[in-house]
Design a protein around this motif. Sequence first.
Motif, PDB file in Angstrom:
ATOM      1  N   VAL A  69      -5.029  15.148  43.615  1.00 29.88           N
ATOM      2  CA  VAL A  69      -5.768  16.153  44.385  1.00 29.88           C
ATOM      3  C   VAL A  69      -7.221  16.220  43.899  1.00 29.88           C
ATOM      4  CG1 VAL A  69      -5.932  18.618  44.930  1.00 29.88           C
ATOM      5  CG2 VAL A  69      -3.685  17.492  44.880  1.00 29.88           C
ATOM      6  N   GLU A  70      -7.398  16.240  42.577  1.00 27.31           N
ATOM      7  CA  GLU A  70      -8.752  16.283  42.008  1.00 27.31           C
ATOM      8  C   GLU A  70      -9.575  15.101  42.509  1.00 27.31           C
ATOM      9  OE1 GLU A  70     -11.830  14.814  39.357  1.00 27.31           O
ATOM     10  OE2 GLU A  70      -9.868  13.887  39.593  1.00 27.31           O
ATOM     11  N   SER A  71      -8.986  13.923  42.514  1.00 24.72           N
ATOM     12  CA  SER A  71      -9.692  12.728  42.966  1.00 24.72           C
ATOM     13  C   SER A  71     -10.107  12.843  44.434  1.00 24.72           C
ATOM     14  CB  SER A  71      -8.812  11.494  42.772  1.00 24.72           C
ATOM     15  OG  SER A  71      -9.471  10.344  43.232  1.00 24.72           O
ATOM     16  N   ALA A 110     -15.981  11.721  34.693  1.00 19.34           N
ATOM     17  CA  ALA A 110     -16.170  12.951  33.919  1.00 19.34           C
ATOM     18  C   ALA A 110     -15.301  14.072  34.480  1.00 19.34           C
ATOM     19  CB  ALA A 110     -17.641  13.363  33.915  1.00 19.34           C
ATOM     20  N   SER A 111     -15.272  14.189  35.795  1.00 21.15           N
ATOM     21  CA  SER A 111     -14.466  15.239  36.412  1.00 21.15           C
ATOM     22  C   SER A 111     -12.987  15.064  36.077  1.00 21.15           C
ATOM     23  CB  SER A 111     -14.670  15.235  37.928  1.00 21.15           C
ATOM     24  OG  SER A 111     -13.857  16.215  38.534  1.00 21.15           O
ATOM     25  N   ALA A 112     -12.475  13.863  36.279  1.00 16.79           N
ATOM     26  CA  ALA A 112     -11.058  13.606  35.990  1.00 16.79           C
ATOM     27  C   ALA A 112     -10.751  13.810  34.512  1.00 16.79           C
ATOM     28  CB  ALA A 112     -10.683  12.187  36.416  1.00 16.79           C
ATOM     29  N   GLY A 113     -11.656  13.373  33.650  1.00 20.79           N
ATOM     30  CA  GLY A 113     -11.433  13.512  32.215  1.00 20.79           C
ATOM     31  C   GLY A 113     -11.334  14.960  31.774  1.00 20.79           C
ATOM     32  N   PHE A 114     -12.276  15.774  32.202  1.00 20.19           N
ATOM     33  CA  PHE A 114     -12.257  17.172  31.786  1.00 20.19           C
ATOM     34  C   PHE A 114     -11.167  17.956  32.499  1.00 20.19           C
ATOM     35  CE2 PHE A 114     -16.009  15.842  29.723  1.00 20.19           C
ATOM     36  CZ  PHE A 114     -16.124  16.680  28.630  1.00 20.19           C
ATOM     37  N   PHE A 115     -10.826  17.549  33.707  1.00 18.72           N
ATOM     38  CA  PHE A 115      -9.683  18.129  34.414  1.00 18.72           C
ATOM     39  C   PHE A 115      -8.395  17.847  33.633  1.00 18.72           C
ATOM     40  CE2 PHE A 115      -6.259  17.828  37.561  1.00 18.72           C
ATOM     41  CZ  PHE A 115      -6.424  19.000  38.282  1.00 18.72           C
ATOM     42  N   ALA A 116      -8.191  16.586  33.284  1.00 19.23           N
ATOM     43  CA  ALA A 116      -6.981  16.197  32.547  1.00 19.23           C
ATOM     44  C   ALA A 116      -6.934  16.852  31.174  1.00 19.23           C
ATOM     45  CB  ALA A 116      -6.922  14.677  32.411  1.00 19.23           C
ATOM     46  N   ALA A 117      -8.055  16.850  30.466  1.00 17.51           N
ATOM     47  CA  ALA A 117      -8.088  17.459  29.127  1.00 17.51           C
ATOM     48  C   ALA A 117      -7.726  18.938  29.199  1.00 17.51           C
ATOM     49  CB  ALA A 117      -9.467  17.279  28.497  1.00 17.51           C
TER      50      ALA A 117
END
Length: 174
Positions: A69-71, A110-117
Motif C-alpha cells: 500500500v505504501e508503495s 526512504a519512504s519504504a525504509g522509514f515506514f518499515a522501521a
Amino acid sequence: MTPAVERFDAACEAALERLRGRPLADPVFRAASALGDFSVIWFLLGSAWGLTSARRTDRALRLALLLGVESLVVNQGIKRLARRTRPTESGDARYPVRRPSTSSFPSGHASAGFFAASLLSEGESASAPIWFGMAGVVATSRAYVRIHHGSDVVAGAAVGLALAAIAKRAWPVR
C-alpha cells in the motif's frame, strides 16, 4: 524548488562527494541502494523477523501487505504529482543502479525504509535504533548514488513516518 531547498541539496551533495570513493562506503551504499529496490530488504528482513515468534508472524504479514500500500501511495500517487527531475539521468556512473521510471520526489527507498522501521520497531523500542539505522543507510544510499536529491530523501523519510502513523491507526497491532 526554493533556494533554501537548492542550498540544502547542494550541501548534501558536497558532503556525500567527500565520502564517495571510500573503500567501505561505496560497497555499503551500493548494496543498500540495490536491496532497497522494490523494498526487497524490508520484505526479506520482515520475513526473517516474522519467523522468530507467532506474534511476529502476524506482524510480518501486516508489514508485507502495508508495504504494498505504501508503495502504491508513494510511487503511483505522490511521485506522479511532484514530477521532480533526478539529479542525474541514470545515477552516478561510478555506482550503476536501476534507473527508476518515476519522479525523484520523494524518495521511495526512504519512504519504504522509514515506514518499515516504524512498523518493525512498534512495541519493541530496543530494536528501533537498528531498524531506523538501516532505514537511514538505505535512504542515504539514494543520494549517494546520485539518483535522488538530499531533500527527496528527507521528504521520503517524512512521508514514510506519516504513512506508518496512519497504518498503525488503521491496522493496530493485537
